[in-house]
Design an enzyme around this catalytic site. Structure first.
Site, PDB file in Angstrom:
ATOM      1  N   GLY A  15      -3.997  17.370  -5.904  1.00  0.00           N
ATOM      2  CA  GLY A  15      -4.427  16.416  -6.919  1.00  0.00           C
ATOM      3  C   GLY A  15      -5.933  16.296  -6.932  1.00  0.00           C
ATOM      4  O   GLY A  15      -6.494  15.224  -7.201  1.00  0.00           O
ATOM      5  N   TYR A 159       8.851   5.191  -7.912  1.00  0.00           N
ATOM      6  CA  TYR A 159       7.573   5.390  -7.232  1.00  0.00           C
ATOM      7  C   TYR A 159       7.613   4.742  -5.851  1.00  0.00           C
ATOM      8  O   TYR A 159       7.240   5.350  -4.850  1.00  0.00           O
ATOM      9  CB  TYR A 159       6.429   4.808  -8.058  1.00  0.00           C
ATOM     10  CG  TYR A 159       5.083   4.890  -7.388  1.00  0.00           C
ATOM     11  CD1 TYR A 159       4.352   6.079  -7.386  1.00  0.00           C
ATOM     12  CD2 TYR A 159       4.540   3.788  -6.738  1.00  0.00           C
ATOM     13  CE1 TYR A 159       3.110   6.158  -6.756  1.00  0.00           C
ATOM     14  CE2 TYR A 159       3.302   3.856  -6.115  1.00  0.00           C
ATOM     15  CZ  TYR A 159       2.592   5.045  -6.129  1.00  0.00           C
ATOM     16  OH  TYR A 159       1.376   5.120  -5.505  1.00  0.00           O
ATOM     17  N   LYS A 163       7.420   6.586  -2.036  1.00  0.00           N
ATOM     18  CA  LYS A 163       6.451   6.294  -0.985  1.00  0.00           C
ATOM     19  C   LYS A 163       7.158   5.888   0.309  1.00  0.00           C
ATOM     20  O   LYS A 163       6.723   6.253   1.411  1.00  0.00           O
ATOM     21  CB  LYS A 163       5.477   5.202  -1.437  1.00  0.00           C
ATOM     22  CG  LYS A 163       4.540   5.633  -2.561  1.00  0.00           C
ATOM     23  CD  LYS A 163       3.705   6.847  -2.169  1.00  0.00           C
ATOM     24  CE  LYS A 163       2.749   7.256  -3.256  1.00  0.00           C
ATOM     25  NZ  LYS A 163       1.962   8.465  -2.899  1.00  0.00           N
ATOM     26  N   ASN A 188      -4.096  -1.924  -4.561  1.00  0.00           N
ATOM     27  CA  ASN A 188      -4.401  -1.380  -5.887  1.00  0.00           C
ATOM     28  C   ASN A 188      -5.792  -0.734  -5.899  1.00  0.00           C
ATOM     29  O   ASN A 188      -6.785  -1.390  -5.588  1.00  0.00           O
ATOM     30  CB  ASN A 188      -4.352  -2.496  -6.933  1.00  0.00           C
ATOM     31  CG  ASN A 188      -2.986  -3.146  -6.994  1.00  0.00           C
ATOM     32  OD1 ASN A 188      -2.079  -2.649  -7.623  1.00  0.00           O
ATOM     33  ND2 ASN A 188      -2.849  -4.277  -6.308  1.00  0.00           N
TER      34      ASN A 188
END
Length: 328
Positions: A15, A159, A163, A188
């Site tokens: 990524g 999601y 995780k 966040n």
């Protein structure tokens, strides 16, 4: 940071043109590392922001293709560390609509990266996790041990599930294969290069995009839900320090600065120099009403001070406005 610990090392970042991954690539290059930057989607504007140096080797690879990943890794004679940042993510609405896909794709990517690291005997492996792994019913602030080992629960959020199972797999691989695997759990994350342009974007870029287009800021729920935020560059420095130090295989990463989503909207508008209107939508999904992390280990590890939310928002807005001007 101990740049000498990264200088001359070869690091694979998955990524690598994404929001978080690109900042790891940039920081590692500044520290003198050779970086194998793997990416799936073309982002030429991000690549243009990264240093054009021989130490940077961008390769387009779909991590769901195990053989393609191995072929990309084979272009480097040796890899010292892998930072797995690639993930399928989005806002709460997108998460609930794409839960099955998120669980499937995120877990397959993790499995492929871990097996590559095991077979290539890569010394350090970072699997970027999330504070989302904690149970919504957990006592706040949540310590690192208040995780899947204490509160394993079903959720329709693919999601979150991905995780949680990433961390389960990491723990099993540590025990069975003796691998050094780190699972940082950031709160966040926000900052430059975030996704500002689609329906999958997170709360801060969504607010900025609304302000820029002259629309009201839409708040899901009543806006009283509180969150903490970490600036992306501070996350990167913390994770690299985590690997350098080696004491904490799992680490909460965030700040003590908690803010309601309603107050966040006003802070974003102030940083952007706008007087945007706030509109409440009580029917939208909001997630946990409060999520605060215990940061004792985080602050014991740090050798820098994370940015305040106000300063981080100012830097984010500056980047956003400069990039809007370049796009015109």
């Amino acid at each position: 940071m101990a740049a000498d610990q990264w200088a001359g090392r070869t690091v694979m970042v998955t990524g690598g043109l994404g929001f978080v991954g690109s900042h790891f690539v940039e920081e590692l290059l500044d520290m003198g590392a050779d970086v194998l930057c793997l990416y799936r989607g073309e982002r030429p504007e991000v690549l243009a922001e990264l240093p054009a140096v021989p130490a940077l080797r961008p390769l387009r690879v779909d991590l769901l293709d195990h053989e393609a990943l191995r072929a990309a890794a084979a272009t480097a004679p040796h890899i010292d560390a892998v930072l797995h940042c690639a993930t399928l993510d989005g806002n709460m609405e997108f998460l609930l609509q794409q839960s099955g896909r998120m669980l499937d794709e995120n877990m397959r990517m993790v499995s492929h990266v871990l097996n590559l690291a095991r077979d290539r005997q890569i010394a350090d492996v970072v699997l970027l996790s999330s504070a989302e792994i904690y149970s919504y019913d957990s006592t706040s602030p949540m310590r690192e041990e208040d995780d899947h080992r204490r509160h394993m629960e079903y959720t329709p959020n693919g999601y979150r599930l991905s995780k949680m199972f990433t961390e389960v797999l990491a723990e099993l691989y540590r025990e069975q294969f003796g691998m050094k695997i780190y699972t940082p759990r950031p709160t966040n994350v926000y900052g430059p290069r975030d996704d500002f342009g689609t329906s999958t974007n997170h709360v801060i870029p969504n607010m900025l995009a609304k302000l820029h287009s002259g629309q009201d800021i839409e708040i899901w729920g009543d806006g009283s839900q509180t969150r903490t935020f970490i600036y992306v560059k501070d996350l990167v420095l913390a994770v690299l320090k985590m690997v350098e130090d080696g004491r904490f295989p799992t680490l909460n990463i965030g700040t003590d600065e908690s803010v309601s989503i309603r107050d966040l909207a006003h802070l974003v508008a102030e940083a952007a120099g706008c007087s945007g209107q706030v509109r409440i939508d009580p029917d939208k999904p909001v997630g946990a009403s409060r999520r605060a992390l215990d940061l004792d280990n985080f602050y014991a590890l740090l050798d820098f001070t994370p940015r305040s939310l106000k300063n981080g928002l100012r830097e984010t807005v500056q980047w956003y406005q400069e990039n809007l001007q370049r796009a015109i």
